[in-house]
Design a protein around this motif. Structure first.
Motif, PDB file in Angstrom:
ATOM      1  N   UNK A 251       1.748   5.407   6.960  1.00 46.30           N
ATOM      2  CA  UNK A 251       0.888   6.522   6.564  1.00 46.30           C
ATOM      3  C   UNK A 251       1.338   7.114   5.229  1.00 46.30           C
ATOM      4  N   UNK A 252       2.630   7.199   5.046  1.00 47.86           N
ATOM      5  CA  UNK A 252       3.182   7.771   3.821  1.00 47.86           C
ATOM      6  C   UNK A 252       2.839   6.898   2.617  1.00 47.86           C
ATOM      7  N   UNK A 253       3.042   5.577   2.727  1.00 42.32           N
ATOM      8  CA  UNK A 253       2.763   4.709   1.582  1.00 42.32           C
ATOM      9  C   UNK A 253       1.275   4.674   1.253  1.00 42.32           C
ATOM     10  N   UNK A 254       0.417   4.818   2.261  1.00 41.15           N
ATOM     11  CA  UNK A 254      -1.012   4.921   1.978  1.00 41.15           C
ATOM     12  C   UNK A 254      -1.304   6.193   1.177  1.00 41.15           C
ATOM     13  N   UNK A 255      -0.638   7.289   1.522  1.00 41.18           N
ATOM     14  CA  UNK A 255      -0.807   8.526   0.759  1.00 41.18           C
ATOM     15  C   UNK A 255      -0.336   8.348  -0.682  1.00 41.18           C
ATOM     16  N   UNK A 256       0.756   7.615  -0.870  1.00 40.21           N
ATOM     17  CA  UNK A 256       1.276   7.372  -2.209  1.00 40.21           C
ATOM     18  C   UNK A 256       0.254   6.604  -3.043  1.00 40.21           C
ATOM     19  N   UNK A 257      -0.337   5.567  -2.453  1.00 41.06           N
ATOM     20  CA  UNK A 257      -1.334   4.779  -3.186  1.00 41.06           C
ATOM     21  C   UNK A 257      -2.503   5.643  -3.640  1.00 41.06           C
ATOM     22  N   UNK A 258      -2.958   6.521  -2.746  1.00 39.39           N
ATOM     23  CA  UNK A 258      -4.109   7.358  -3.089  1.00 39.39           C
ATOM     24  C   UNK A 258      -3.736   8.406  -4.140  1.00 39.39           C
ATOM     25  N   UNK A 259      -2.550   8.993  -4.000  1.00 35.90           N
ATOM     26  CA  UNK A 259      -2.167  10.060  -4.928  1.00 35.90           C
ATOM     27  C   UNK A 259      -1.875   9.519  -6.315  1.00 35.90           C
ATOM     28  N   UNK A 264      -2.944   4.396 -12.948  1.00 38.53           N
ATOM     29  CA  UNK A 264      -1.501   4.183 -13.066  1.00 38.53           C
ATOM     30  C   UNK A 264      -1.068   2.944 -12.281  1.00 38.53           C
ATOM     31  N   UNK A 265      -1.717   2.707 -11.122  1.00 37.19           N
ATOM     32  CA  UNK A 265      -1.343   1.547 -10.317  1.00 37.19           C
ATOM     33  C   UNK A 265      -1.540   0.246 -11.075  1.00 37.19           C
ATOM     34  N   UNK A 266      -2.484   0.216 -12.005  1.00 36.32           N
ATOM     35  CA  UNK A 266      -2.748  -1.010 -12.742  1.00 36.32           C
ATOM     36  C   UNK A 266      -1.643  -1.308 -13.756  1.00 36.32           C
ATOM     37  N   UNK A 466       5.493  26.102  -3.735  1.00 34.48           N
ATOM     38  CA  UNK A 466       5.537  24.900  -4.561  1.00 34.48           C
ATOM     39  C   UNK A 466       4.585  23.873  -3.964  1.00 34.48           C
ATOM     40  N   UNK A 467       3.922  23.119  -4.818  1.00 32.56           N
ATOM     41  CA  UNK A 467       3.156  21.992  -4.304  1.00 32.56           C
ATOM     42  C   UNK A 467       4.124  20.978  -3.700  1.00 32.56           C
ATOM     43  N   UNK A 468       3.839  20.521  -2.488  1.00 36.45           N
ATOM     44  CA  UNK A 468       4.697  19.478  -1.933  1.00 36.45           C
ATOM     45  C   UNK A 468       4.520  18.199  -2.755  1.00 36.45           C
ATOM     46  N   UNK A 469       5.555  17.401  -2.839  1.00 39.20           N
ATOM     47  CA  UNK A 469       5.494  16.163  -3.617  1.00 39.20           C
ATOM     48  C   UNK A 469       5.954  14.992  -2.774  1.00 39.20           C
ATOM     49  N   UNK A 470       5.305  13.843  -2.969  1.00 37.63           N
ATOM     50  CA  UNK A 470       5.688  12.622  -2.259  1.00 37.63           C
ATOM     51  C   UNK A 470       6.172  11.545  -3.227  1.00 37.63           C
ATOM     52  N   UNK A 471       6.070  11.824  -4.526  1.00 34.69           N
ATOM     53  CA  UNK A 471       6.530  10.900  -5.558  1.00 34.69           C
ATOM     54  C   UNK A 471       7.537  11.635  -6.420  1.00 34.69           C
ATOM     55  N   UNK A 472       8.638  10.963  -6.765  1.00 39.24           N
ATOM     56  CA  UNK A 472       9.651  11.630  -7.561  1.00 39.24           C
ATOM     57  C   UNK A 472       9.115  11.945  -8.960  1.00 39.24           C
TER      58      UNK A 472
END
Length: 794
Positions: A251-259, A264-266, A466-472
């Motif tokens: 679930x977390x990695x799916x959130x990372x892909x969307x965020x 940038x993913x390209x 603070x906005x929560x963050x899932x990417x450093x």
């Protein structure tokens, strides 16, 4: 007529020319295999995504594969592949007949060439789209050789679970290159593209096995394999790589892909996230173990979010009990799903009340309430259907009483509360104030677990959001560092002083004891603030809380909306919360919540919340924002003549009345209906302040004193936990005293261990052996002792 014939001939000529026109080379070139790796905060791989389609794909030539792999593909999908020109008329006619016969699509009749075109161009599955697919298939046959078309097919076809291409499928399902596949494994994979979601071996293993046997039978019929090879392949045990090992924290990695976004993913090769893989794994195990224990209460799922208070980084995120279990809708992300939070929103209601002049010692009314039509008429009840009359704000919040919260929300206004909740990140509350009404404070709106957890983290850090963050904070793309934009400055949803008082209440085990007991899962061996929430229909159960370092949010329930049976915040999510917090803080030095400047602490009467007088038997130590301290003495405790025969106020006109002056509690008119009298006679242990006018026997022992150890009970036995650190294993000793006692001392085995100095509790670290506790104090110059309480610790 002649014109129609000319037009038809022109269209036919265009079609004929287009059929023989080669496909653009760019469309059929090998996929650009761009590797995207998602890692945890320490660089450990969570998930690998390959190709520009954000799916796994390794381009492989057919000369790199065993012959039986290709035979399995042809037997499964297109036995006349090497004989037709892109379209198989026999298969098409058969498919049409079967579909008409069954009155639905049961067979497609598409060739390998057509399926390859479908994966290149993704034409719509309409009649027009099928015609274009057929034309393009004919064009592909004139552009590439059969072996080149087969190469395109095996590298582009989907195998389920986001996998494209046989090489990626072999690595995903079996953990090895496709060049090492056995006959049985080759048939197993060849059977998946027919219906990747239906044949998913993790969801429907029997369906996948049935499809494999079908492919093997066709291979045998085509003499691609011998009967001996068939027997060995059928009997081979297909051992799949466990789904959870293919990619972690799904679930977390799916959130990372969307965020992160497609742009940038390209370009990016590695995404370093905020997740701690080891912590994630442990919490996943905790959730599964507890949900299994709650199956009899009709609980199938749970979700957990852990946030670092200092940075706002998400350290762990469990979206469901099992991502790969369709029976519990495991792919739904409970951390981002909209659910009703119940009482977990109450701290924000009380925070606004504190901002508007109330204090933690404010007297609130826990009595029947009937709301106005303008505010959404309803009559809330408490979780136990009981009323408690006058309660102080501290107890009302700590014990999560519904009616005082609704009365407070009525005073501050639903619109004000809704605005503050949105400021705290709960943007899913997008309806009007009238839509929610006063029920908003009881959690009738829908929020996300990750948003609510992050809002509590703001309180934990002194009100700073603070906005929560899932990417450093930065990522490396082709040796270029790209900063990620996060609002680290943040705004304050509450002042540090208000946040501290909320924290002080939510971490007060004594204050919540009347509702939750002294030994609930929320009572941890280190400072921890927590709040539970349960919806009235038992669909959602929450516990959110924090220490100085971490904020943890827990939700349990069922994604299909099925209600749980008799699960509260204590018996459900609270137990998960406790285990997660113990793992996070268990090996660390306890850190108390820091007190900001601008806080005053002083004694107040436990009943009125006002400055105590000599009539107040029980005093409590309360926190106030400087400037909001009570400025007048207790008005509840007063002296009235009481008829000692009836316990009621004396009638001074009755010459036969036998009266004494006693302390009685007098409450405002709001409580008239609750007490049925404006003056509440003494409840249990009245104190006679004056007995003048009485002689002899009438003077003695009419007053009763409270001078005792309330907890633990005499004869209690406690066990030291061999795993938990010893400094965390404490016993809270509670005492009660009233009257004129002073210099009260807590004694253990004849020695003074504490001067209570107005306190009613003392924390003692467990020590093995037999121990005797009592309290001593002085009353009217005479030393007195309570009854001894003996306990055993082993």
């Amino acid at each position: 007529m002649k014109r129609i014939i000319i037009i038809f001939c022109i269209l036919f000529l265009i079609l004929a020319v287009s059929v023989f026109r080669p496909l653009p080379e760019a469309d059929i070139s090998p996929l650009p295999v761009v590797s995207l790796t998602i890692t945890d905060r320490n660089g450990e791989v969570l998930r690998e995504i390959l190709s520009d389609k954000e799916t796994r794909a390794y381009w492989i030539g057919i000369d790199e594969l065993p012959e039986h792999v290709l035979h399995a593909v042809i037997a499964a999908e297109d036995k006349r592949f090497f004989r037709h020109q892109g379209i198989d008329p026999i298969a098409t006619i058969r498919a049409m007949y079967q579909n008409i016969r069954h009155r639905g699509v049961v067979s497609g009749g598409s060739t390998i060439t057509q399926q390859t075109i479908r994966n290149i161009y993704n034409h719509p599955r309409t009649i027009k789209g099928k015609i274009r697919e057929a034309v393009y298939a004919l064009r592909l046959e004139r552009t590439l050789s059969k072996n080149e078309i087969l190469t395109q097919y095996i590298n582009r076809i989907p195998y389920g679970n986001g996998i494209h291409g046989i090489e990626a499928a072999s690595r995903f399902y079996f953990g090895k290159p496709a060049g090492h596949l056995s006959i049985g494994e080759s048939a197993f994979l060849a059977g998946l593209p027919n219906a990747p979601s239906v044949n998913n071996p993790y969801r429907s293993p029997e369906r996948a096995a049935q499809r494999q046997r079908y492919v093997l039978a066709r291979m045998l019929a085509r003499k691609f394999i011998t009967p001996e090879e068939y027997d060995r392949a059928v009997s081979q045990h297909i051992k799949l790589t466990p789904a959870e090992r293919n990619f972690l924290a799904p679930h977390f990695t799916e959130m990372v892909r969307r965020e992160f976004g497609s742009e940038k993913l390209s370009r990016i090769t590695t995404i370093r996230t905020t997740l701690d893989r080891k912590l994630q794994h442990t919490i996943e195990q905790i959730v599964r173990a507890h949900i299994i224990s709650l199956e009899k209460q009709s609980v199938s799922n749970g979700a957990v979010v852990v946030i670092d208070n200092t940075t706002g980084e998400v350290l762990a995120l469990v979206g469901s009990t099992d991502y790969n279990d369709p029976d519990i809708q495991g792919r739904v992300n409970g951390a981002t799903a909209l659910r009703q939070p119940g009482s977990a929103l109450k701290p924000f209601t009380y925070g606004l009340a504190l901002e508007n002049g109330m204090t933690a010692a404010e007297m609130l009314a826990d009595i029947p309430y009937h709301g106005s039509v303008e505010e959404g008429a309803f009559s809330p009840i408490n979780y136990d259907n009981q009323f408690r009359g006058p309660v102080l704000l501290r107890e009302a919040l700590a014990c999560s009483y519904n009616i005082p919260a609704v009365r407070v929300a009525e005073q501050i206004g639903t619109g004000v509360l809704l605005h503050r909740l949105r400021q705290a990140g709960m943007t899913s509350l997008d309806k009007s104030p009238s839509y929610y009404g006063l029920g908003l404070t009881l959690g009738n709106g829908e929020v996300r677990l990750i948003d609510l957890t992050n809002a509590y983290a703001a309180i934990a850090r002194g009100g700073q959001y603070l906005n929560h963050s899932i990417i450093q904070s930065s990522q490396t793309i082709n040796s270029e560092t790209i900063p990620m934009q996060y609002d680290l400055a943040g705004q304050h949803i509450f002042s540090p002083q208000i946040s501290y008082i909320l924290t002080d209440i939510l971490s007060d085990n004594n204050a919540r004891a009347p509702a939750f007991g002294f030994h609930s899962p929320l009572h941890l061996p280190f400072p921890c603030a927590a709040k539970t929430g349960t919806t009235k229909d038992y669909n959602d159960n929450w516990t959110i809380g924090y220490t100085s370092r971490y904020t943890v949010g827990v939700w349990i329930g069922n994604f299909d909306g099925k209600p749980m049976r008799g699960v509260s915040g204590i018996t459900g999510s609270g137990a998960i919360f406790r285990d997660v917090m113990l793992f996070l803080e268990g090996d660390k030095q306890p850190v108390d919540f820091s007190k900001p400047s601008g806080i005053a602490k002083l004694h107040v009467c436990a009943q009125s919340g006002e400055l105590p007088t000599e009539l107040c038997a029980t005093k409590v130590y309360e926190s106030f924002v400087i400037g909001t301290e009570p400025g007048h003495r207790c008005s509840v405790h007063r002296i009235y003549p009481v008829d000692i025969r009836t316990g009621r106020l004396a009638d001074r006109t009755d010459p036969g009345s036998f009266t004494r002056d006693h302390i009685v509690e007098v409450y405002p008119p709001l409580f008239d209906a609750y007490f049925q009298n404006r003056i509440l006679p003494f409840k249990s242990h009245p104190l006679v302040l004056s007995d003048s006018g009485f002689d002899g026997e009438e003077r003695k022992e009419l007053s009763t004193h409270t001078f005792d150890i309330v907890y633990p009970e005499n004869g209690s036995v406690f066990k030291i936990d061999p795993v938990l650190r010893r400094e965390y294993q404490n016993l809270t000793i509670r005492v009660a005293y009233s009257g004129s006692y002073r210099d009260i001392m807590l004694m253990k085995n004849g020695e003074i261990i504490s001067l209570l100095d107005g306190k009613n509790t003392f924390t003692w670290n467990l020590q093995r052996g037999e121990h005797e506790f009592l309290i001593e104090g002085y009353s009217h110059g005479r030393k007195e002792s309570s009854r001894p309480v003996r306990v055993v610790v082993y």
